[in-house]
Design an enzyme around this catalytic site. Structure first.
Site, PDB file in Angstrom:
ATOM      1  N   PRO A  84     -17.028  14.724  -9.415  1.00  0.00           N
ATOM      2  CA  PRO A  84     -17.001  13.471 -10.190  1.00  0.00           C
ATOM      3  C   PRO A  84     -15.990  13.467 -11.339  1.00  0.00           C
ATOM      4  O   PRO A  84     -15.253  12.490 -11.524  1.00  0.00           O
ATOM      5  CB  PRO A  84     -18.444  13.353 -10.706  1.00  0.00           C
ATOM      6  CG  PRO A  84     -19.262  14.057  -9.657  1.00  0.00           C
ATOM      7  CD  PRO A  84     -18.414  15.208  -9.186  1.00  0.00           C
ATOM      8  N   ASP A  87      -3.493   4.282  -1.938  1.00  0.00           N
ATOM      9  CA  ASP A  87      -4.471   4.727  -0.934  1.00  0.00           C
ATOM     10  C   ASP A  87      -4.419   6.244  -0.806  1.00  0.00           C
ATOM     11  O   ASP A  87      -3.860   6.781   0.143  1.00  0.00           O
ATOM     12  CB  ASP A  87      -4.169   4.042   0.405  1.00  0.00           C
ATOM     13  CG  ASP A  87      -5.217   4.357   1.456  1.00  0.00           C
ATOM     14  OD1 ASP A  87      -6.366   4.680   1.083  1.00  0.00           O
ATOM     15  OD2 ASP A  87      -4.885   4.283   2.658  1.00  0.00           O
ATOM     16  N   THR A 106     -10.573   4.080  10.678  1.00  0.00           N
ATOM     17  CA  THR A 106     -10.420   3.312  11.928  1.00  0.00           C
ATOM     18  C   THR A 106      -9.816   4.166  13.043  1.00  0.00           C
ATOM     19  O   THR A 106      -9.779   3.734  14.191  1.00  0.00           O
ATOM     20  CB  THR A 106      -9.557   2.060  11.697  1.00  0.00           C
ATOM     21  OG1 THR A 106      -8.443   2.412  10.886  1.00  0.00           O
ATOM     22  CG2 THR A 106     -10.336   0.957  11.038  1.00  0.00           C
ATOM     23  N   LYS A 117       0.850  -1.195   0.000  1.00  0.00           N
ATOM     24  CA  LYS A 117       0.000   0.000   0.000  1.00  0.00           C
ATOM     25  C   LYS A 117       0.878   1.235   0.000  1.00  0.00           C
ATOM     26  O   LYS A 117       1.738   1.406   0.869  1.00  0.00           O
ATOM     27  CB  LYS A 117      -0.880   0.019   1.255  1.00  0.00           C
ATOM     28  CG  LYS A 117      -1.932   1.098   1.206  1.00  0.00           C
ATOM     29  CD  LYS A 117      -2.486   1.418   2.571  1.00  0.00           C
ATOM     30  CE  LYS A 117      -1.703   2.574   3.156  1.00  0.00           C
ATOM     31  NZ  LYS A 117      -2.501   3.560   3.882  1.00  0.00           N
ATOM     32  N   LYS A 164      -7.373   8.012  -1.152  1.00  0.00           N
ATOM     33  CA  LYS A 164      -8.718   8.367  -0.654  1.00  0.00           C
ATOM     34  C   LYS A 164      -9.293   9.554  -1.419  1.00  0.00           C
ATOM     35  O   LYS A 164      -9.532  10.636  -0.863  1.00  0.00           O
ATOM     36  CB  LYS A 164      -8.681   8.644   0.848  1.00  0.00           C
ATOM     37  CG  LYS A 164      -8.173   7.460   1.666  1.00  0.00           C
ATOM     38  CD  LYS A 164      -8.233   7.746   3.153  1.00  0.00           C
ATOM     39  CE  LYS A 164      -7.752   6.578   3.991  1.00  0.00           C
ATOM     40  NZ  LYS A 164      -6.327   6.275   3.876  1.00  0.00           N
ATOM     41  N   ASP A 168     -13.546  14.315  -4.459  1.00  0.00           N
ATOM     42  CA  ASP A 168     -13.534  15.542  -5.265  1.00  0.00           C
ATOM     43  C   ASP A 168     -14.765  15.508  -6.163  1.00  0.00           C
ATOM     44  O   ASP A 168     -15.613  14.606  -6.027  1.00  0.00           O
ATOM     45  CB  ASP A 168     -12.219  15.613  -6.072  1.00  0.00           C
ATOM     46  CG  ASP A 168     -11.769  17.054  -6.313  1.00  0.00           C
ATOM     47  OD1 ASP A 168     -12.625  17.889  -6.689  1.00  0.00           O
ATOM     48  OD2 ASP A 168     -10.570  17.352  -6.141  1.00  0.00           O
ATOM     49  N   ARG A 200       2.434  -0.359  10.919  1.00  0.00           N
ATOM     50  CA  ARG A 200       3.435  -0.334  11.986  1.00  0.00           C
ATOM     51  C   ARG A 200       3.749  -1.672  12.634  1.00  0.00           C
ATOM     52  O   ARG A 200       4.916  -1.916  12.971  1.00  0.00           O
ATOM     53  CB  ARG A 200       3.026   0.726  13.018  1.00  0.00           C
ATOM     54  CG  ARG A 200       3.264   2.133  12.497  1.00  0.00           C
ATOM     55  CD  ARG A 200       2.495   3.183  13.242  1.00  0.00           C
ATOM     56  NE  ARG A 200       1.080   3.117  12.931  1.00  0.00           N
ATOM     57  CZ  ARG A 200       0.171   3.982  13.388  1.00  0.00           C
ATOM     58  NH1 ARG A 200       0.546   4.963  14.188  1.00  0.00           N
ATOM     59  NH2 ARG A 200      -1.088   3.865  13.037  1.00  0.00           N
TER      60      ARG A 200
HETATM   61  O1  C5P Z   1       0.376   1.384  10.990  1.00  0.00           O
HETATM   62  P1  C5P Z   1      -1.051   0.919  10.774  1.00  0.00           P
HETATM   63  O2  C5P Z   1      -1.176  -0.586  10.707  1.00  0.00           O
HETATM   64  O3  C5P Z   1      -2.010   1.565  11.729  1.00  0.00           O
HETATM   65  O4  C5P Z   1      -1.376   1.457   9.318  1.00  0.00           O
HETATM   66  C1  C5P Z   1      -2.660   1.386   8.772  1.00  0.00           C
HETATM   67  C2  C5P Z   1      -2.634   1.926   7.391  1.00  0.00           C
HETATM   68  O5  C5P Z   1      -3.943   1.868   6.865  1.00  0.00           O
HETATM   69  C3  C5P Z   1      -2.181   3.391   7.306  1.00  0.00           C
HETATM   70  O6  C5P Z   1      -1.436   3.537   6.106  1.00  0.00           O
HETATM   71  C4  C5P Z   1      -3.471   4.169   7.208  1.00  0.00           C
HETATM   72  O7  C5P Z   1      -3.330   5.334   6.423  1.00  0.00           O
HETATM   73  C5  C5P Z   1      -4.378   3.172   6.496  1.00  0.00           C
HETATM   74  N1  C5P Z   1      -5.798   3.323   6.750  1.00  0.00           N
HETATM   75  C6  C5P Z   1      -6.347   3.294   8.013  1.00  0.00           C
HETATM   76  N2  C5P Z   1      -7.695   3.443   8.179  1.00  0.00           N
HETATM   77  C7  C5P Z   1      -8.487   3.592   7.127  1.00  0.00           C
HETATM   78  C8  C5P Z   1      -7.947   3.609   5.832  1.00  0.00           C
HETATM   79  C9  C5P Z   1      -6.586   3.459   5.687  1.00  0.00           C
HETATM   80  O8  C5P Z   1      -5.620   3.112   8.984  1.00  0.00           O
HETATM   81  N3  C5P Z   1      -9.797   3.663   7.296  1.00  0.00           N
END
Ligand code: C5P
Length: 235
Positions: A71, A64, A124, A37, A66, A69, A212
């Site tokens: 259409p 990613d 999340t 990603k 996101k 904007d 992470r």
């Molecule tokens: O380090 P960690 O496991 O928390 O990373 C999660 C990844 O998923 C990050 O790159 C974050 O930008 C992405 N992400 C997220 N929640 C979302 C969409 C993407 O944590 N709803």
């Protein structure tokens, strides 16, 4: 739209501060994690040439950014992403019907397969009450957005593992991509609605995005393998 019946797949979030570190990490994990990603930090630094290098290492590319904007702009961005080899990308479900349908039409207008389109439901990192203007329970709001995403032609949604089972039940043709994955005993960092890899797979997640817990581990390859083993044991 694709079938939701795939074996759950691991996506490593290459959230490191430089192109060199991204490629070093990607080389370490090549052949282990099938997807990588690339998010807004690294894409802003390194752009499409980085995606080519990652694809050459064998990764499927999840961009990613996101998108949110008008259409036309999103449709053009989807085409541009496809042109630089992106296999999956994100856009916000809250961009609405016309934006999401424009993205789908853009993919359909392309020769070949085009990227999978995943709609972001509720980040999340949001706990209840933190999402501006939303007083609904977050799982209810995520399910509503997912139901929209399904009818607007998206392939899947990004959601917490806590919402995956509910969304799969309500939207059987959608795939669920779940960040906020934390192996048992690891720190949550800024994530609020976390699940272990096994819990997320059991809940029906099709893709697990892990940053992470892999990239900050003393041995990222070992950490990725342990997560894959945990995913396999829950399948
Ligand atoms: O380090 P960690 O496991 O928390 O990373 C999660 C990844 O998923 C990050 O790159 C974050 O930008 C992405 N992400 C997220 N929640 C979302 C969409 C993407 O944590 N709803």
């Amino acid at each position: 739209m694709k079938s939701a019946n795939i074996a759950p797949q691991l996506m490593v979030a290459l959230d490191v501060p430089s192109r060199e570190e991204t490629l070093a990490l990607a080389r370490t994990l090549a052949g282990t994690a099938p997807w990588c990603k690339v998010g807004m930090e690294m894409f802003t630094h390194a752009g499409p040439p980085l995606l080519e290098e990652l694809a050459a290492l064998g990764y499927s590319i999840f961009l990613d950014l996101k998108f949110y904007d008008i259409p036309h702009t999103v449709a053009q961005a989807v085409k541009a992403a496809s042109g630089v080899g992106v296999n999956m990308l994100t856009l916000h479900c809250q961009g609405g019907e016309r934006m999401c349908r424009a993205a789908r039409e853009a993919v359909c207008s392309l020769p070949g397969k085009g990227p999978l389109l995943f709609g972001v439901t509720v980040l999340t990192s949001f706990a209840r009450g933190e999402m501006p203007g939303i007083s609904a329970d977050l799982p209810d709001f995520a399910r509503t957005l997912a139901t929209n995403a399904q009818s607007w032609g998206l392939d899947g949604v990004v959601c917490s593992g806590h919402e995956a089972a509910d969304i799969k039940a309500a939207c059987p043709s959608l795939m669920c991509l779940c960040p906020g994955i934390r192996p048992a005993g690891s720190v949550a960092d800024d994530q609020r609605r976390v699940m272990t890899p096994a819990q997320a797979v059991a809940a029906g997640a099709d893709y697990l995005v892990v940053g992470r817990p892999i990239i900050a581990a003393p041995d990222p390859l070992m950490a990725a393998k342990q997560i894959l083993a945990e995913m396999a044991s829950a399948t």
